[in-house]
Design a protein around this motif. Sequence first.
Motif: not given
Length: 318
Positions: A138-142, A163-173
């Motif tokens: 998984t990948v966490k990004f902004r 190939g990421a199976s899921a992603i997490a996104i933080h809603g800030r730059t």
Amino acid sequence: MQIGPIKLSNPVIAAPMAGVTDRAFRIIAREQGCALAVTEMVSDLALLYANPRTYRMLDFRDEKYPLSVQIFGSNPETMAKAAAIVVERGAHIVDINMGCPTPKIVKNGEGSALMKNPELAGKIVEAVVKAVPGTPVTVKFRKGWDEESVNAVEFARTVVAAGASAIAIHGRTRSQFYSGKADWQIIGQVKAAVTVPVIGNGDVWTPQDAARLLETTGCDGVMVGRGALGNPWIFRQILHYLAYGEELPPPTTQERIATAIRHLELMVESKGEQVAVFEMRKHAAWYTKGIRGAARIREVINQSRTQQEIVDVLKSLL
């Protein structure tokens, strides 16, 4: 929600936070109902060099399945090797940090700096996925680097294609760090752009916030970060609200103090008394926030040198 072959029991996840989401925090968060608690980020090079402190961070005793370990770096080859190490040591999910905004991380081209180089980000994901076959990545990004370079949608497509199976996104730059408001609209745009599960993150302080985030963005999961500091009960509160539409009563002072003491005990078990007593200072401040007399107590705790001293001080609030 399902991440690769791993089915989560609910959509609520404890966000990775440096200096916070250690074994003690994760155990307590899972007991309060969250489906997944992600480790503090660990350096790829520190893993490759077998740094003792970093390896101590990979203490997963008594933790519930599944376990997600977050790694960071900027070299596909060393990230792949690091991923293989954490899987060998028990990780069920490998999470890649592409969102950390701190200067010491960014200056090395790591964390949210990778959002300025989506091509490299994709190569890192591809290398990690190849190195840990059968383990979801998984990948966490902004939202983006700054307001002039908001690229979360394109970035999401890139890491998913890699190939990421899921992603997490933080809603800030990155330029916002943790100031201002999180942009939930971009989370919805990312969700609409990819087929893998999307986890929304940013400004979830209450059960109602979690419900609104899920409803307004259509995302698959909600990730709670700062809202859980000294407040692990937020996980059970969110789950109850999502299920029944009603608020649970807040924890009593007795429950808050008992949990703080247990948190300290778990930290001592993992890190030894000296380190645990020092690191407990910030947790004690969070656990006791709003309790009458807590300001004075925090001053005493900050001077404490032993586990028993902190326990005695905390109990004096009852």
